[in-house]
Design an enzyme around this catalytic site. Structure first.
Site, PDB file in Angstrom:
ATOM      1  CG  ASP A   8      44.975   2.365  -4.555  1.00  0.00           C
ATOM      2  OD1 ASP A   8      45.013   1.046  -4.096  1.00  0.00           O
ATOM      3  OD2 ASP A   8      44.909   3.319  -3.907  1.00  0.00           O
ATOM      4  N   GLY A  67      43.113   1.350  -0.760  1.00  0.00           N
ATOM      5  CA  GLY A  67      43.318   1.103   0.680  1.00  0.00           C
ATOM      6  C   GLY A  67      42.106   1.295   1.599  1.00  0.00           C
ATOM      7  CB  THR A  68      39.674   3.565   2.683  1.00  0.00           C
ATOM      8  OG1 THR A  68      39.613   4.308   1.679  1.00  0.00           O
ATOM      9  CG2 THR A  68      40.860   3.690   3.567  1.00  0.00           C
ATOM     10  CG  HIS A  99      17.083  -1.110  -0.792  1.00  0.00           C
ATOM     11  ND1 HIS A  99      16.504  -0.833   0.415  1.00  0.00           N
ATOM     12  CD2 HIS A  99      15.987  -2.308  -1.074  1.00  0.00           C
ATOM     13  CE1 HIS A  99      15.868  -1.794   0.922  1.00  0.00           C
ATOM     14  NE2 HIS A  99      15.693  -2.862   0.272  1.00  0.00           N
ATOM     15  NE  ARG A 110      47.627   0.527   2.453  1.00  0.00           N
ATOM     16  CZ  ARG A 110      47.777   1.732   2.116  1.00  0.00           C
ATOM     17  NH1 ARG A 110      47.138   2.956   2.202  1.00  0.00           N
ATOM     18  NH2 ARG A 110      49.071   1.827   1.148  1.00  0.00           N
TER      19      ARG A 110
END
Length: 146
Positions: A8, A67-68, A99, A110
């Protein structure tokens, strides 16, 4: 190896750097967008685009940057056949592949430095699925639930 990558607006700058990093390693990269940091966009659109390419086999793996990294993972996991993980360390990237047979990695543009994200992605793409006792667990993950 073919990797689909998307972001994004919040992840755009790192996506561009990560795309170059992957290409420098000889990886075939398909960029599904966004193509600018200047305009706010909806991250699910790019998560779905990358996830669809992985689910169809057009790409072996997906890389998503927002962002995250959290929203991208949630959205990508809505696509059947995708096992997306939001990762902030190389060790977690290795374990997600070994796994869980994760096939999409999402990273934070960010809150995690570009060099750290490069290490995460390198670890993710460089780690094979172990199979064995983990195969049955991944099979359970892949089953539809209501």
């Amino acid at each position: 190896m073919r990797v689909a990558i998307g972001s994004d607006h919040a992840g755009y700058e790192q996506k561009e750097q990560l795309k170059g990093h992957l290409a420098s390693r000889g990886i075939d990269v398909e960029d599904v967008g966004t193509f600018s940091a200047g305009e706010s966009v909806d991250y699910p659109d790019y998560a779905f685009a990358v996830a669809a390419r992985v689910a169809s086999g057009d790409a072996e793996f997906g890389v998503l940057v927002c962002g995250t990294g959290l929203g991208m993972a949630i959205a990508a996991n809505k696509v059947d056949g995708v096992r997306a993980v939001s990762v902030v360390s190389p060790k977690f990237a290795e374990l997600a592949r070994a796994h869980n047979d994760a096939n999409v990695v999402t990273v934070s543009g960010r809150f995690v430095a570009e060099e750290d994200n490069k290490q995460v992605i390198d670890a993710f793409l460089g780690t094979p699925f172990e199979g064995g006792r983990h195969a049955g667990r991944v099979e359970k993950i892949n089953r539809k639930r209501s």
